[in-house]
Design a protein around this motif. Structure first.
Motif, PDB file in Angstrom:
ATOM      1  N   ASP A 187      -3.110 -24.480   8.532  1.00  0.00           N
ATOM      2  CA  ASP A 187      -2.005 -25.415   8.286  1.00  0.00           C
ATOM      3  C   ASP A 187      -2.248 -26.200   6.997  1.00  0.00           C
ATOM      4  OD1 ASP A 187      -0.727 -24.591  10.557  1.00  0.00           O
ATOM      5  OD2 ASP A 187      -1.419 -26.269  11.802  1.00  0.00           O
ATOM      6  N   TRP A 188      -3.478 -26.643   6.826  1.00  0.00           N
ATOM      7  CA  TRP A 188      -3.831 -27.403   5.621  1.00  0.00           C
ATOM      8  C   TRP A 188      -3.670 -26.521   4.387  1.00  0.00           C
ATOM      9  CZ3 TRP A 188      -7.663 -26.632   1.929  1.00  0.00           C
ATOM     10  CH2 TRP A 188      -7.852 -27.681   1.029  1.00  0.00           C
ATOM     11  N   TYR A 189      -4.114 -25.273   4.479  1.00  0.00           N
ATOM     12  CA  TYR A 189      -4.035 -24.344   3.343  1.00  0.00           C
ATOM     13  C   TYR A 189      -2.577 -24.044   2.982  1.00  0.00           C
ATOM     14  CZ  TYR A 189      -4.830 -20.125   0.541  1.00  0.00           C
ATOM     15  OH  TYR A 189      -4.849 -19.192  -0.462  1.00  0.00           O
ATOM     16  N   ASP A 190      -1.741 -23.886   3.984  1.00  0.00           N
ATOM     17  CA  ASP A 190      -0.328 -23.620   3.709  1.00  0.00           C
ATOM     18  C   ASP A 190       0.298 -24.731   2.868  1.00  0.00           C
ATOM     19  OD1 ASP A 190      -0.457 -21.267   5.116  1.00  0.00           O
ATOM     20  OD2 ASP A 190       0.417 -22.089   6.962  1.00  0.00           O
ATOM     21  N   ALA A 191      -0.194 -25.939   3.044  1.00  0.00           N
ATOM     22  CA  ALA A 191       0.376 -27.083   2.323  1.00  0.00           C
ATOM     23  C   ALA A 191      -0.350 -27.396   1.018  1.00  0.00           C
ATOM     24  CB  ALA A 191       0.346 -28.323   3.228  1.00  0.00           C
ATOM     25  N   HIS A 192      -1.633 -27.006   0.912  1.00  0.00           N
ATOM     26  CA  HIS A 192      -2.440 -27.483  -0.215  1.00  0.00           C
ATOM     27  C   HIS A 192      -3.141 -26.379  -1.003  1.00  0.00           C
ATOM     28  CE1 HIS A 192      -1.935 -31.620   1.190  1.00  0.00           C
ATOM     29  NE2 HIS A 192      -2.239 -31.197   2.410  1.00  0.00           N
ATOM     30  N   ALA A 193      -2.791 -25.117  -0.807  1.00  0.00           N
ATOM     31  CA  ALA A 193      -3.463 -24.020  -1.511  1.00  0.00           C
ATOM     32  C   ALA A 193      -3.373 -24.205  -3.020  1.00  0.00           C
ATOM     33  CB  ALA A 193      -2.839 -22.679  -1.111  1.00  0.00           C
ATOM     34  N   ARG A 194      -4.487 -23.942  -3.689  1.00  0.00           N
ATOM     35  CA  ARG A 194      -4.490 -24.009  -5.147  1.00  0.00           C
ATOM     36  C   ARG A 194      -3.668 -22.846  -5.732  1.00  0.00           C
ATOM     37  NH1 ARG A 194     -10.685 -24.067  -6.827  1.00  0.00           N
ATOM     38  NH2 ARG A 194     -10.782 -22.673  -5.005  1.00  0.00           N
ATOM     39  N   ASP A 195      -3.030 -23.109  -6.852  1.00  0.00           N
ATOM     40  CA  ASP A 195      -2.256 -22.088  -7.559  1.00  0.00           C
ATOM     41  C   ASP A 195      -3.192 -21.410  -8.562  1.00  0.00           C
ATOM     42  OD1 ASP A 195      -0.374 -20.497  -8.742  1.00  0.00           O
ATOM     43  OD2 ASP A 195       0.627 -22.113  -9.827  1.00  0.00           O
ATOM     44  N   LEU A 196      -3.637 -20.200  -8.234  1.00  0.00           N
ATOM     45  CA  LEU A 196      -4.568 -19.468  -9.084  1.00  0.00           C
ATOM     46  C   LEU A 196      -3.957 -18.123  -9.463  1.00  0.00           C
ATOM     47  CD1 LEU A 196      -7.840 -20.211  -7.057  1.00  0.00           C
ATOM     48  CD2 LEU A 196      -7.008 -21.373  -9.124  1.00  0.00           C
ATOM     49  N   PRO A 197      -4.204 -17.648 -10.686  1.00  0.00           N
ATOM     50  CA  PRO A 197      -3.499 -16.459 -11.176  1.00  0.00           C
ATOM     51  C   PRO A 197      -3.782 -15.175 -10.394  1.00  0.00           C
ATOM     52  CG  PRO A 197      -5.218 -17.149 -12.714  1.00  0.00           C
ATOM     53  CD  PRO A 197      -5.067 -18.246 -11.727  1.00  0.00           C
ATOM     54  N   TRP A 198      -4.872 -15.111  -9.663  1.00  0.00           N
ATOM     55  CA  TRP A 198      -5.193 -13.912  -8.894  1.00  0.00           C
ATOM     56  C   TRP A 198      -4.773 -14.037  -7.423  1.00  0.00           C
ATOM     57  CZ3 TRP A 198      -8.750 -16.844 -11.627  1.00  0.00           C
ATOM     58  CH2 TRP A 198      -9.439 -17.820 -10.894  1.00  0.00           C
ATOM     59  N   ARG A 199      -4.221 -15.146  -7.064  1.00  0.00           N
ATOM     60  CA  ARG A 199      -3.976 -15.435  -5.655  1.00  0.00           C
ATOM     61  C   ARG A 199      -2.507 -15.230  -5.282  1.00  0.00           C
ATOM     62  NH1 ARG A 199      -6.210 -21.029  -3.257  1.00  0.00           N
ATOM     63  NH2 ARG A 199      -8.174 -19.865  -3.307  1.00  0.00           N
ATOM     64  N   VAL A 200      -2.281 -14.738  -4.059  1.00  0.00           N
ATOM     65  CA  VAL A 200      -0.943 -14.652  -3.479  1.00  0.00           C
ATOM     66  C   VAL A 200      -0.702 -15.923  -2.666  1.00  0.00           C
ATOM     67  CG1 VAL A 200       0.479 -13.447  -1.782  1.00  0.00           C
ATOM     68  CG2 VAL A 200      -0.888 -12.138  -3.406  1.00  0.00           C
ATOM     69  N   GLN A 212     -21.140 -17.347 -10.666  1.00  0.00           N
ATOM     70  CA  GLN A 212     -21.887 -18.173 -11.621  1.00  0.00           C
ATOM     71  C   GLN A 212     -20.996 -18.780 -12.710  1.00  0.00           C
ATOM     72  OE1 GLN A 212     -25.044 -18.701 -11.030  1.00  0.00           O
ATOM     73  NE2 GLN A 212     -25.524 -17.076  -9.586  1.00  0.00           N
ATOM     74  N   THR A 213     -19.661 -18.797 -12.495  1.00  0.00           N
ATOM     75  CA  THR A 213     -18.732 -19.300 -13.508  1.00  0.00           C
ATOM     76  C   THR A 213     -17.642 -20.126 -12.832  1.00  0.00           C
ATOM     77  OG1 THR A 213     -19.116 -17.215 -14.694  1.00  0.00           O
ATOM     78  CG2 THR A 213     -17.365 -18.617 -15.518  1.00  0.00           C
ATOM     79  N   THR A 214     -17.157 -21.152 -13.507  1.00  0.00           N
ATOM     80  CA  THR A 214     -16.170 -22.041 -12.906  1.00  0.00           C
ATOM     81  C   THR A 214     -14.772 -21.440 -12.956  1.00  0.00           C
ATOM     82  OG1 THR A 214     -15.710 -23.186 -14.987  1.00  0.00           O
ATOM     83  CG2 THR A 214     -17.525 -24.040 -13.644  1.00  0.00           C
ATOM     84  N   VAL A 215     -13.916 -21.902 -12.049  1.00  0.00           N
ATOM     85  CA  VAL A 215     -12.530 -21.454 -11.997  1.00  0.00           C
ATOM     86  C   VAL A 215     -11.821 -21.765 -13.314  1.00  0.00           C
ATOM     87  CG1 VAL A 215     -10.286 -21.910 -10.923  1.00  0.00           C
ATOM     88  CG2 VAL A 215     -12.302 -21.549  -9.487  1.00  0.00           C
ATOM     89  N   VAL A 216     -12.063 -22.932 -13.868  1.00  0.00           N
ATOM     90  CA  VAL A 216     -11.400 -23.334 -15.114  1.00  0.00           C
ATOM     91  C   VAL A 216     -11.701 -22.342 -16.227  1.00  0.00           C
ATOM     92  CG1 VAL A 216     -11.315 -25.094 -16.906  1.00  0.00           C
ATOM     93  CG2 VAL A 216     -11.347 -25.772 -14.505  1.00  0.00           C
TER      94      VAL A 216
END
Length: 340
Positions: free
Chosen positions: A3-16, A38-42
Motif C-alpha cells: 500500500d505504501w509503495y503504491d502511493a510513494h514509489a520512486r519514479d525511475l527510468p527502468w521501473r514500471v 556499488q553506484t548511486t541511483v543519481v
C-alpha cells in the motif's frame, strides 16, 4: 508495504509504475541492477538512459564492439561489471534466444549474475518470490528485527528474515518497496521513523537503537600502492594509449601505459625518451587500496615505435572514453601543458 509503495514509489527510468498493468522489461531491470552495484541511483540514471537509447535491446548490446561499450561505461567504475555485461548479453542471445531466463537458479548461470542480480531480475521482471538483498533491504531487516550482530557476518540472518517476508504475489513490487523504504525513510543516518509504514513492527525503533543499526565490523585500513603513468604525445597531436589486459583492474579499458602498482614500483616507460617529471601525482582510490601514480610526460617523433600501445590520432581521442583514473592523468597532463 505494498500500500505504501503504491502511493510513494520512486519514479525511475527502468521501473514500471505499480498497479500500471505493465510488465517490466527484464533487459532494463538486469541492466539497471548491474549498473547500481556499488553506484548511486543519481549517477546511474544518466548512464542508463544513454545505454538504453544506444542499445535498446539485449540483441543490440550483444552485437556491439567491446570498446564502444567500455567507453560508454567509463566513469561508472568497477569495470569488470562492463566486461561481464557484454558476456551476459551475448550468452542470453546465443544460449537463450535473446530471452532472459525467468528463475533465480537459471539466472545464476549467466556470466556476471550473482545472487542479488538474479533475485532482483527474477522478482521484479518475472514476479518470482525471490528475496532481493541490497544495502537498503539489509538495513531495513536489521532494524525491523533488531539484528545486533555486525555486517557482513549478519547477512545470512538478514536474508532469512527477508525470505520469510517475501510474498508470493507482487514479490517484485515488495522488493522495490523495501528498496525505496531504505532509500527514502529508513536511511543510514537519521531514519524518519515517525512516518515509516513499519514503525509499529520495528524492534529497533522500540528499543531506541534504529539509528545504530546495522552495525558494521571495523574496516581494515587500506594500503597505498605506488606507480608511474606515462602520457606521450606526437607532434601531430596523436596520443599514446593501450588497451589493458582483460583480467585485473580496468581490464579491457583504454588507458595510458603504466608501471606496476606496488609498494616499490619499477619505472617501465613504453619507449625510450627523455621522460619529464612535472612533479604531479594522480591519486585514486579503489575498493581495497589507495593508488598514487607519478606522472611522466614525453614528446614523441612521428617515427616513434612504442613497445606498448599505439598512437591514437587526436581527432579520434575522446577523454570521456577513459576510466576515471586515466582521465585524472590526462587532466593533469593538460594542466602541465597549459602552464608551459
Amino acid at each position: 508495504m505494498l500500500d505504501w509503495y503504491d502511493a510513494h514509489a520512486r519514479d525511475l527510468p527502468w521501473r514500471v509504475p505499480p498497479q500500471s498493468g505493465e510488465n517490466a522489461d527484464p533487459y532494463r531491470i538486469w541492466l539497471s541492477e548491474i549498473m547500481l552495484q556499488q553506484t548511486t541511483v543519481v549517477t546511474v540514471k544518466a548512464y542508463f538512459e544513454r545505454f538504453t537509447a544506444r542499445w535498446p535491446t539485449v540483441h543490440a548490446l550483444a552485437a556491439e564492439e567491446d570498446a564502444e561499450v567500455m567507453g560508454e561505461w567509463a566513469g561508472l567504475g568497477y569495470y569488470a561489471r562492463a566486461r561481464n555485461l557484454l558476456k551476459c548479453a551475448r550468452a542470453v542471445v546465443a544460449e537463450h534466444g535473446g530471452q532472459f531466463p525467468q528463475t533465480e537458479a537459471q539466472l545464476l548461470t549467466l556470466p556476471g549474475v550473482g545472487p542479488y542480480t538474479a533475485a532482483a531480475v527474477a522478482s521484479i521482471a518475472f514476479q518470482q518470490p525471490a528475496a532481493v538483498m541490497d544495502g537498503n533491504i539489509e538495513r531495513v531487516m536489521a532494524r525491523l528485527f533488531a539484528v545486533d550482530d555486525p555486517l557482513p557476518g549478519s547477512k545470512p540472518a538478514l536474508k532469512e528474515h527477508a525470505t520469510r517476508l517475501t510474498p508470493m504475489a507482487r514479490s517484485g513490487d515488495h522488493a522495490q518497496a523495501l528498496m525505496d523504504l531504505g532509500a527514502t525513510i529508513c536511511t543510514p543516518k537519521s531514519p524518519a521513523c515517525g512516518i515509516c509504514p513499519l514503525m509499529r513492527a520495528c524492534a529497533a525503533r522500540k528499543a531506541g537503537i534504529a539509528a545504530e543499526l546495522p552495525r558494521k565490523a571495523p574496516k581494515k585500513p587500506k594500503p597505498t600502492r605506488q606507480g608511474y603513468v606515462y602520457v606521450a604525445r606526437r607532434a601531430d597531436g596523436a596520443i599514446l594509449l593501450e588497451t589493458r589486459a582483460e583480467k585485473g583492474l580496468l581490464g579491457g579499458m583504454l588507458a595510458f601505459p603504466t608501471s606496476d602498482w606496488s609498494q616499490t614500483p619499477t619505472e617501465a616507460p613504453p619507449f625510450a625518451a627523455d621522460w619529464h617529471d612535472p612533479g604531479l601525482e594522480v591519486r585514486h582510490t579503489f575498493t581495497h587500496f589507495h593508488l598514487r601514480l607519478a606522472l611522466r610526460l614525453a614528446e614523441a617523433t612521428l617515427d616513434t615505435s612504442p613497445q606498448r600501445g599505439e598512437f591514437m590520432p587526436r581527432a579520434l581521442f575522446k577523454p570521456s572514453s577513459l576510466p576515471t583514473l586515466m582521465r585524472k592523468a590526462y587532466n593533469l597532463s593538460e594542466t602541465r601543458d597549459d602552464s608551459g
